[in-house]
Design a protein around this motif. Structure first.
Motif, PDB file in Angstrom:
ATOM      1  N   ALA A 146      47.949   3.976   0.542  1.00  0.00           N
ATOM      2  CA  ALA A 146      46.896   4.714  -0.155  1.00  0.00           C
ATOM      3  C   ALA A 146      45.527   4.476   0.469  1.00  0.00           C
ATOM      4  CB  ALA A 146      46.876   4.314  -1.630  1.00  0.00           C
ATOM      5  N   LEU A 147      45.251   3.250   0.889  1.00  0.00           N
ATOM      6  CA  LEU A 147      43.956   2.934   1.482  1.00  0.00           C
ATOM      7  C   LEU A 147      43.687   3.744   2.754  1.00  0.00           C
ATOM      8  CD1 LEU A 147      43.673  -0.953   1.126  1.00  0.00           C
ATOM      9  CD2 LEU A 147      42.325   0.772  -0.076  1.00  0.00           C
ATOM     10  N   LYS A 148      44.740   4.112   3.458  1.00  0.00           N
ATOM     11  CA  LYS A 148      44.597   4.860   4.713  1.00  0.00           C
ATOM     12  C   LYS A 148      44.443   6.367   4.480  1.00  0.00           C
ATOM     13  CE  LYS A 148      47.466   1.517   7.203  1.00  0.00           C
ATOM     14  NZ  LYS A 148      48.764   1.308   7.905  1.00  0.00           N
ATOM     15  N   HIS A 149      44.631   6.781   3.245  1.00  0.00           N
ATOM     16  CA  HIS A 149      44.665   8.215   2.945  1.00  0.00           C
ATOM     17  C   HIS A 149      43.357   8.672   2.305  1.00  0.00           C
ATOM     18  CE1 HIS A 149      46.258  12.117   1.871  1.00  0.00           C
ATOM     19  NE2 HIS A 149      45.990  11.916   0.605  1.00  0.00           N
ATOM     20  N   ASN A 150      42.756   9.718   2.858  1.00  0.00           N
ATOM     21  CA  ASN A 150      41.562  10.311   2.260  1.00  0.00           C
ATOM     22  C   ASN A 150      42.016  11.401   1.289  1.00  0.00           C
ATOM     23  OD1 ASN A 150      39.194  11.722   1.619  1.00  0.00           O
ATOM     24  ND2 ASN A 150      38.293  11.337   3.621  1.00  0.00           N
ATOM     25  N   PHE A 151      41.882  11.122   0.013  1.00  0.00           N
ATOM     26  CA  PHE A 151      42.368  11.996  -1.058  1.00  0.00           C
ATOM     27  C   PHE A 151      41.729  13.385  -1.015  1.00  0.00           C
ATOM     28  CE2 PHE A 151      42.458  13.081  -5.721  1.00  0.00           C
ATOM     29  CZ  PHE A 151      43.826  13.142  -5.850  1.00  0.00           C
ATOM     30  N   TYR A 152      40.547  13.464  -0.453  1.00  0.00           N
ATOM     31  CA  TYR A 152      39.827  14.741  -0.352  1.00  0.00           C
ATOM     32  C   TYR A 152      40.657  15.818   0.326  1.00  0.00           C
ATOM     33  CZ  TYR A 152      37.021  17.918   2.565  1.00  0.00           C
ATOM     34  OH  TYR A 152      36.552  19.001   3.258  1.00  0.00           O
ATOM     35  N   TRP A 153      41.417  15.453   1.355  1.00  0.00           N
ATOM     36  CA  TRP A 153      42.114  16.455   2.155  1.00  0.00           C
ATOM     37  C   TRP A 153      43.235  17.159   1.393  1.00  0.00           C
ATOM     38  CZ3 TRP A 153      39.767  18.205   6.181  1.00  0.00           C
ATOM     39  CH2 TRP A 153      38.935  17.371   6.927  1.00  0.00           C
ATOM     40  N   ASP A 154      43.764  16.548   0.337  1.00  0.00           N
ATOM     41  CA  ASP A 154      44.917  17.123  -0.357  1.00  0.00           C
ATOM     42  C   ASP A 154      44.600  18.456  -1.019  1.00  0.00           C
ATOM     43  OD1 ASP A 154      46.149  14.836   0.434  1.00  0.00           O
ATOM     44  OD2 ASP A 154      46.338  13.956  -1.558  1.00  0.00           O
ATOM     45  N   ALA A 155      43.478  18.518  -1.743  1.00  0.00           N
ATOM     46  CA  ALA A 155      43.101  19.759  -2.440  1.00  0.00           C
ATOM     47  C   ALA A 155      41.620  20.037  -2.296  1.00  0.00           C
ATOM     48  CB  ALA A 155      43.495  19.689  -3.912  1.00  0.00           C
ATOM     49  N   ARG A 156      41.005  19.389  -1.280  1.00  0.00           N
ATOM     50  CA  ARG A 156      39.577  19.547  -0.980  1.00  0.00           C
ATOM     51  C   ARG A 156      38.706  19.231  -2.205  1.00  0.00           C
ATOM     52  NH1 ARG A 156      39.573  21.813   4.319  1.00  0.00           N
ATOM     53  NH2 ARG A 156      41.613  21.133   5.059  1.00  0.00           N
ATOM     54  N   GLU A 157      39.038  18.140  -2.884  1.00  0.00           N
ATOM     55  CA  GLU A 157      38.241  17.682  -4.024  1.00  0.00           C
ATOM     56  C   GLU A 157      37.030  16.949  -3.465  1.00  0.00           C
ATOM     57  OE1 GLU A 157      40.539  15.889  -7.184  1.00  0.00           O
ATOM     58  OE2 GLU A 157      42.332  16.977  -6.558  1.00  0.00           O
ATOM     59  N   TRP A 158      35.922  17.669  -3.346  1.00  0.00           N
ATOM     60  CA  TRP A 158      34.761  17.237  -2.568  1.00  0.00           C
ATOM     61  C   TRP A 158      34.239  15.864  -2.965  1.00  0.00           C
ATOM     62  CZ3 TRP A 158      29.697  16.024  -3.831  1.00  0.00           C
ATOM     63  CH2 TRP A 158      28.826  15.876  -2.737  1.00  0.00           C
ATOM     64  N   ALA A 159      34.268  15.530  -4.250  1.00  0.00           N
ATOM     65  CA  ALA A 159      33.674  14.276  -4.722  1.00  0.00           C
ATOM     66  C   ALA A 159      34.332  13.039  -4.110  1.00  0.00           C
ATOM     67  CB  ALA A 159      33.749  14.202  -6.240  1.00  0.00           C
ATOM     68  N   TYR A 160      35.552  13.188  -3.584  1.00  0.00           N
ATOM     69  CA  TYR A 160      36.253  12.047  -2.996  1.00  0.00           C
ATOM     70  C   TYR A 160      36.011  11.901  -1.491  1.00  0.00           C
ATOM     71  CZ  TYR A 160      38.948  11.828  -7.339  1.00  0.00           C
ATOM     72  OH  TYR A 160      39.318  11.713  -8.654  1.00  0.00           O
ATOM     73  N   TYR A 162      33.693  11.042   0.698  1.00  0.00           N
ATOM     74  CA  TYR A 162      33.051   9.923   1.374  1.00  0.00           C
ATOM     75  C   TYR A 162      33.164   8.601   0.607  1.00  0.00           C
ATOM     76  CZ  TYR A 162      31.045  13.695   4.151  1.00  0.00           C
ATOM     77  OH  TYR A 162      30.881  14.799   4.953  1.00  0.00           O
ATOM     78  N   VAL A 163      34.124   8.496  -0.290  1.00  0.00           N
ATOM     79  CA  VAL A 163      34.324   7.247  -1.019  1.00  0.00           C
ATOM     80  C   VAL A 163      34.915   6.198  -0.072  1.00  0.00           C
ATOM     81  CG1 VAL A 163      35.510   6.119  -2.943  1.00  0.00           C
ATOM     82  CG2 VAL A 163      34.670   8.469  -3.190  1.00  0.00           C
ATOM     83  N   LYS A 164      34.296   5.012  -0.030  1.00  0.00           N
ATOM     84  CA  LYS A 164      34.796   3.929   0.826  1.00  0.00           C
ATOM     85  C   LYS A 164      35.925   3.204   0.092  1.00  0.00           C
ATOM     86  CE  LYS A 164      30.362   3.203   3.155  1.00  0.00           C
ATOM     87  NZ  LYS A 164      29.264   2.248   3.447  1.00  0.00           N
ATOM     88  N   PRO A 165      37.129   3.227   0.633  1.00  0.00           N
ATOM     89  CA  PRO A 165      38.280   2.693  -0.106  1.00  0.00           C
ATOM     90  C   PRO A 165      38.312   1.168  -0.177  1.00  0.00           C
ATOM     91  CG  PRO A 165      38.974   3.465   2.055  1.00  0.00           C
ATOM     92  CD  PRO A 165      37.537   3.874   1.900  1.00  0.00           C
ATOM     93  N   VAL A 166      38.660   0.668  -1.347  1.00  0.00           N
ATOM     94  CA  VAL A 166      38.948  -0.749  -1.562  1.00  0.00           C
ATOM     95  C   VAL A 166      40.130  -0.823  -2.525  1.00  0.00           C
ATOM     96  CG1 VAL A 166      36.568  -1.521  -1.205  1.00  0.00           C
ATOM     97  CG2 VAL A 166      37.350  -0.979  -3.522  1.00  0.00           C
ATOM     98  N   VAL A 167      40.718  -1.989  -2.624  1.00  0.00           N
ATOM     99  CA  VAL A 167      41.733  -2.255  -3.641  1.00  0.00           C
ATOM    100  C   VAL A 167      41.181  -3.363  -4.533  1.00  0.00           C
ATOM    101  CG1 VAL A 167      42.981  -3.904  -2.166  1.00  0.00           C
ATOM    102  CG2 VAL A 167      44.157  -2.794  -4.071  1.00  0.00           C
ATOM    103  N   PHE A 168      41.399  -3.234  -5.841  1.00  0.00           N
ATOM    104  CA  PHE A 168      40.840  -4.217  -6.748  1.00  0.00           C
ATOM    105  C   PHE A 168      41.825  -4.542  -7.863  1.00  0.00           C
ATOM    106  CE2 PHE A 168      39.668  -0.102  -8.399  1.00  0.00           C
ATOM    107  CZ  PHE A 168      39.590  -0.215  -9.777  1.00  0.00           C
ATOM    108  N   ALA A 169      41.600  -5.698  -8.484  1.00  0.00           N
ATOM    109  CA  ALA A 169      42.431  -6.138  -9.604  1.00  0.00           C
ATOM    110  C   ALA A 169      41.632  -6.035 -10.887  1.00  0.00           C
ATOM    111  CB  ALA A 169      42.896  -7.574  -9.388  1.00  0.00           C
TER     112      ALA A 169
END
Length: 309
Positions: A146-160, A162-169
């Motif tokens: 998931a960290l390697k995947h830019n969610f924006y490209w799936d349905a061009r949801e613009w708000a996603y 330029y989000v810098k990916p992290v994983v958190f608990a």
């Protein structure tokens, strides 16, 4: 080969689009991609010049409502401070740790129960109810992909974009009586909550998730969208009115956003902000509810040339 020729002859614009989505989607403009994907999923032409339905207006907002604040608001980790400032830190689920890579995850420093999430997409969640039985390697595999995947490209949801990916608990949350965690999702338009749906049975992999829609008087709405209704309707949460007030505070000044909450032992907790419910590409049954929800959205005046699309 003959079928392919017939497809191109019937509608060369979309036939070309189908092939490009499969082979080289990143070469397509957002507008061309969205119109093509819409035609494939929804089965009819997308009207961006005069959008009427909720789903159509979400596509318009993807293309033209480009407020940079949205990058923070869709970020499941970074939005927490924003939410705490707006509605109070007591409504924010505590963060236990944050990592840039799954290789940094150290569950020895976490409690026996916890939740791992990515901040930049939808669905990359791993729940640990017993650390002694937890499959860390499987969690790393899921979250690492998931960290390697830019969610924006799936349905061009613009708000996603330029989000810098992290994983958190996060702290594990569960009602002490029901041992469940229903998700209360409010559709809000510029500070006005208009409807919600409640997602239940999400923790049982043997069952399909259930969605039940309600109005602001908590009257059930007979509509299906993505998942079936529950056999037994979920009850009204104790913090229902408080959730409405918080959703309206968080959504003020935003044309449309879905504000999600949980309730644990009578206390409301913020879940996330979602700008494009189902990517705006899942049908409502009946269709008239899609039109009714569309009427609730007042599209902003924007310079389309500046916004892109």
């Amino acid at each position: 080969m003959f079928k392919k020729i017939k497809r191109y002859a019937r509608n060369p614009y979309y036939a070309l689009g189908y092939d490009m989505i499969k082979k080289c989607p990143k070469l397509m403009s957002d507008k061309f991609y969205i119109k093509t994907l819409w035609r494939m999923i929804m089965g009819y032409e997308l009207d961006l010049d005069n959008p009427k339905t909720f789903n159509e207006k979400l596509q318009w907002l993807k293309l033209y409502d480009h407020n940079p604040l949205y990058f923070t608001l869709v970020d499941k980790y970074r939005v927490k401070q924003y939410v705490a400032d707006k509605i109070g830190a007591e409504h924010v689920i505590p963060t236990l740790a944050v990592w840039k890579s799954v290789d940094e995850i150290d569950i020895d420093k976490l409690p026996d129960q916890f939740v791992l999430k990515c901040n930049h997409d939808s669905g990359s969640v791993v729940v640990c109810r017993d650390k002694s039985q937890f499959d860390l390697e499987a969690a790393k595999k899921k979250l690492g992909a998931a960290l390697k995947h830019n969610f924006y490209w799936d349905a061009r949801e613009w708000a996603y974009k330029y989000v810098k990916p992290v994983v958190f608990a996060e702290q594990y949350m569960e009602d002490s009586i029901t041992h469940e965690l229903p998700d209360y999702k409010f559709f809000t338009m510029d500070g006005i909550a208009k409807a919600l749906f409640i997602a239940t049975e999400r923790g049982d992999e043997s069952k399909e998730t259930k969605f039940d829609f309600f109005d602001m008087e908590f009257r059930h709405i007979d509509v299906i969208n993505g998942h079936p209704n529950a056999d037994t309707l979920p009850s009204k949460p104790a913090s229902f009115e408080e959730m409405i007030k918080m959703a309206e505070k968080l959504s003020k000044g935003i044309p449309e956003v879905r504000c999600d909450f949980y309730e644990v032992n009578g206390q409301a907790y913020f879940g996330e902000l979602t700008f494009y419910h189902w990517g705006g590409m899942t049908k409502f049954d009946p269709f008239e509810f899609d039109l009714e929800m569309g009427d609730w959205i007042q599209l902003p005046n924007v310079d389309k040339n500046m916004a892109g699309g």
